[in-house]
Every structure is written in structure tokens, then in C-alpha cells.
Enzyme design. Sequence first.
Site: not given
Ligand code: UD1
Ligand code: UDP
Length: 371
Positions: A99, A121, A135, A209, A211, A242
Amino acid sequence: MKKIKVLTVFGTRPEAIKMAPVIKELEKFPDIFESIVCVTAQHREMLDSVLKLFNIKPDYDLNIMKANQNLWSVTSDVLIKTKDIFENENPNIVLVHGDTTTSMAAALSAFYAKIPVGHVEAGLRTFDKYNPFPEEINRVFADSICEYHFAPTDTSVENLKLSNISVNHIYKTGNTVIDALLYIVQNKQADISNLGLDLSKRTVLVTAHRRENFGEPIKNICNAILKLIAQNPDIQVVYPVHPNPNIKNTVYSILGGKDRIILTEPQDYAPFSTLMKHSCLILTDSGGVQEEAPSLGKPVLVLRKTTERPEAVEFGTVKLVGTDCDKIFDEANILLNNQQAYKKMSEAVNPYGDGLASKRIVDILKTLSVQ
Ligand code: UD1
Ligand code: UDP
């Protein structure tokens, strides 16, 4: 014989963890499949650590992540940057996962290129447009585009039927996260001694994490942690934070430098799995963690109003507690101090899979016809 060309697209940490077993399974059949991997890098470091762990070398890396990015830029970058790849590769199927905005935009892009899409999924729902945001709509949108729906559970199969998707296009497979977790737990036990845990204390693991938890909710979560620490001298909290600045800044400003609270960078998947096993209780708004923790016999309090993963709630190992500070404190405090309540929630159940989901998905892909 012409090979079946499968182009897998993903961009975030959870997608990578859940798609890795599918890619590894495809690689077992080089005579049948040509497997092409495209990462959008919606996440960067968190994606790369999973690619390294599973030894996946992408054929395409769109490298789209920007600091504090927004939904519009992620959507348009994925849409535009996949166009030429899809048109040039012209695969028999594009696979997307779950999602995220990467998944939704990649599915749309494949549809525009008239390439069939498989959704790993598929069928998770809260039926609440803004929870989780964005999502819920991302997955409804992806499901409406896809031809192959790989649904993890009976509930997700039913949800797809409710969306008028033909049963001929729905395949119940289990969730590939269990394939990934079992592989890691059996093969890659990680050392977590670098975290500085006090082994005489019980560990509460926290992640958040989403939104919809930006602002007040994440402040409430942090304040509940402070209260738990104050009331329970025998616990420590480990919180891999995060990197999203909307979360990270708040968490560090409230919890930074506090006794018995260990704030860390996101952990690689292997040490994070070890941490889950080591913990007595998990507080999280993560989707994946809700699926993993019950298999490890760890109670989970979900820091959200809704969940698209009702199975573990029904089994009693996961409880929805929302984001009110007192409610989180009360529920966690009961589990930390009432053995009976704890025991009831810590039964190891595995409603999400048996570790064979990727095999089932790949078996279905083997039946694709190639002209
Ligand atoms: C995204 C997904 C969410 C998922 C989550 C898993 C969308 C809209 N959101 O949310 O569904 O649950 O990932 O973690 O698709 N950033 C870093 N390094 C990284 C990753 C992220 O610095 O490796 C920071 C950056 O500033 C980035 C921000 O996090 O702009 C947000 O990342 P984004 O993928 O937009 O949103 P998530 O909250 O990670
Ligand atoms: N996870 C990880 N390191 C962390 C936190 C989470 O490897 O510090 C793993 C966790 O075991 C799971 C996945 O990341 O498999 C979940 O990711 P996240 O919570 O970012 O996203 P969501 O599942 O909510 O989309």
C-alpha cells in the site's frame, strides 16, 4: 522456450523485506523466469540495508528519495521514471507490494503501459479512507488495477470479493513477511550487544512512523513511554527511530537523553528481529511488526485507531490502543505487571503464513502464458 519476464518494483523498507523472498524464489528457476528488479528508492538507507541483507542487486534504481518528501513528488517521480523502463522491458507481469505510494504509482504506470500487474499482499482494508493515510486508498487503487491478487489471509480474500474482484483472480498465499522472518531468524541471528541493553531489565520495543501519528499523537506516545519508565523501574525502552523528520525531531526532543530509554537509528532487519525476540512487549504503529510479533509470541499494542490486520487482534495477541497517552500507559502497564494478562497475549500464533507464501506466488506465476 521463451522465459516469463517478471519485473518487480518496490521502494520502501517493508516492501523490500516482503518482496525479497519472492525475488529469491524466482531466482531458483532461471530456465523459467527472467527476473528484473526495479527499486524506486522511495526509502534510501532503509531500503539499501535490506537489499544488502538479501543480496539483491537491482537492475534499475530510480533513486527518488528527497529529505522530507511529499506524496505528490513520490507519485509523479515513480510514474514518470518507470515509463521508459516498462515500455522498453515490456515484461509479462509487473509485481507490486502492499500500500505504499511506490506500489500505487508503479501499478498505475504499468496499467498505462498495458502490462498486467500482480499485487502481493492484496486485499488489506480498514474501510476508513484516512486511516491509515494514504495507504488505505493506495491499496484500494492498486487492487482495482491488478490482474493477480495475492491475498495473505481469508479476511483479505473476503475484502477483495467485497470489492467485486472475481474469485478467479484471487489467490490466498499467506504473507511473505513470514517467509522473510523465518529465513532471518533461522539463518542470520544478529548481535545486538552494541545497543547497550541492560540485561537485568525487561525490554519494551517501540516503533512509530505513520503519517496520521504526526503531531499530537507522536507526542502522546512519547509521554506514555516516559510515564511507563517512571512507574516501572525494572524496564528499559528501545526505540529505533524512523528517519522521517516529522517523527524523529519530536521523539528526540521528548525522549532524548532520558535514563533507560535507548533511541537508535533504524535497525537492520536481522538485529531488529533479534530485538523483537529479546523484548517482552512491543508498542508500534507498524503494519509489518503486527504480523511478525505474534509468531514470536510477543504481545503488541498497536498505536493506531484502526488496523487492516484484524487476525492477530482476533487471536488476542495484538490489541488496538490508539494514541491517547493514558490509554497507552494503562494498557502497557497492565501487561508489564499482570502475569495472567501477559500470558494471555503472549501465545505464539501465526495467522499470517507458514513461510511458503513466495513459493505459492511463484507457482502461480509459472502458469503465465508467454507468446
Ligand atoms: C513510507 C510509506 C508507508 C510505510 C513506510 C514504511 C507512503 C506514502 N508511505 O512512509 O506506507 O509504512 O514507508 O517505513 O508510501 N527517510 C530517510 N531515509 C530512509 C527512509 C526515509 O531519510 O531510508 C526520511 C526522508 O526524509 C523521507 C521521509 O523519511 O523524505 C519520509 O519517507 P516516506 O517514504 O515519504 O514516508 P514514510 O513515513 O517512510
Ligand atoms: N524493521 C526493521 N528495523 C527497524 C524497524 C522495523 O527492520 O528498525 C522491520 C520490521 O521487522 C518489519 C518492517 O521493518 O518487517 C516494517 O516496516 P515499517 O514499520 O517501516 O513499515 P510498515 O510495515 O508499517 O509499512
